[in-house]
Design an enzyme around this catalytic site. Sequence first.
Site, PDB file in Angstrom:
ATOM      1  N   CYS A 106       0.695  -1.035   0.011  1.00 57.63           N
ATOM      2  CA  CYS A 106      -0.081   0.041  -0.116  1.00 57.63           C
ATOM      3  C   CYS A 106       0.931   1.151   0.023  1.00 57.63           C
ATOM      4  O   CYS A 106       0.512   2.202  -0.184  1.00 57.63           O
ATOM      5  CB  CYS A 106      -1.099  -0.113   1.230  1.00 57.63           C
ATOM      6  SG  CYS A 106      -0.104   0.155   2.841  1.00 57.63           S
ATOM      7  N   CYS A 107       1.986   1.213   0.317  1.00 51.58           N
ATOM      8  CA  CYS A 107       3.107   2.447   0.270  1.00 51.58           C
ATOM      9  C   CYS A 107       2.788   3.274   1.152  1.00 51.58           C
ATOM     10  O   CYS A 107       2.998   4.495   0.890  1.00 51.58           O
ATOM     11  CB  CYS A 107       3.410   2.781  -1.061  1.00 51.58           C
ATOM     12  SG  CYS A 107       3.908   1.687  -2.258  1.00 51.58           S
ATOM     13  N   GLY A 108       2.203   2.946   2.292  1.00 52.51           N
ATOM     14  CA  GLY A 108       1.381   4.021   3.111  1.00 52.51           C
ATOM     15  C   GLY A 108       2.419   4.988   3.868  1.00 52.51           C
ATOM     16  O   GLY A 108       2.322   5.992   4.475  1.00 52.51           O
ATOM     17  N   HIS A 177       2.830   1.244  -6.966  1.00 57.37           N
ATOM     18  CA  HIS A 177       4.177   1.440  -7.518  1.00 57.37           C
ATOM     19  C   HIS A 177       4.671   0.384  -8.211  1.00 57.37           C
ATOM     20  O   HIS A 177       5.775   0.669  -8.970  1.00 57.37           O
ATOM     21  CB  HIS A 177       5.134   2.040  -6.268  1.00 57.37           C
ATOM     22  CG  HIS A 177       4.499   2.980  -5.502  1.00 57.37           C
ATOM     23  ND1 HIS A 177       3.772   3.179  -4.339  1.00 57.37           N
ATOM     24  CD2 HIS A 177       4.448   4.457  -5.875  1.00 57.37           C
ATOM     25  CE1 HIS A 177       3.431   4.468  -3.992  1.00 57.37           C
ATOM     26  NE2 HIS A 177       3.938   5.256  -4.924  1.00 57.37           N
TER      27      HIS A 177
END
Length: 266
Positions: A106-108, A177
């Site tokens: 999720c690249c949070g 991404h």
Amino acid sequence: MDEMMSQQRSITKYRNGRLEELEDDIVIEFALTIFINGEEFATMVCSPTHLEELVIGFLASEGAILFKDDITDFKIDQDGGFAYVKLKTKIDMDQRQYAKRVIGSCCGKSRQFYFQNDARTAKTSMMKTTIHPEQCIQLMKAMQENSHVFKNTGGVHNAALCTTSEVLIDRADIGRHNALDKLYGYSLINKISVRDKILVFSGRISSEVLLKAAKIGVGMVLSKSAPTDLAIKLANDLNITTVGFIRGTSFNVYSHPERIIDQPEV
């Protein structure tokens, strides 16, 4: 490849006022640890497809390589979840930007990670290509029609590299991404010039997504969702056209609208 991205699971579904047992397609979440020159570099949470493209695109995005030829040896142990990469040059793993890390799907928490090498790897677009509004709509439609895994699971992001008239290559992944890195890796492996290409994307245009597009080298990003304020600022600075909310027969242009033309050039 689609069958490698999901698996069937028994679930209980509630609909029409009753519970029922049935089989459903669930996306697969896969951890891939990258080693560079024998040292652990990063662990990525991803979909287990097109892993060579993913790793090469990721390394290029982070400035570890410029070209595929910078890699002297490449092996993937998919059963173990490892990618082994040997480079022509040594990387100082003690530098802050190359500290060992885990990159979630999720690249949070990606701000700390993605902003460290951006000044060196993001490219200002010199794109001269223009596109008709109807072509924007058709490219989004074409990408969505190809999104079989999303249709079955609802659990992946989709991205496509396009000309003004057709989708050249599309990729899907649980991480937005990652989908972009797969396109980047594909273009490097196949030595495809991307300066005149268009990125079509299923998700929100965040600052990280915009910077990924700049690192790949495209000059136009089309999305069915919204951009963020910082993404628009970066797009203006990097000369990238951003188009969002491509839904039905309408969309919004947020930066560099001069590339969107509603009349043929004479």
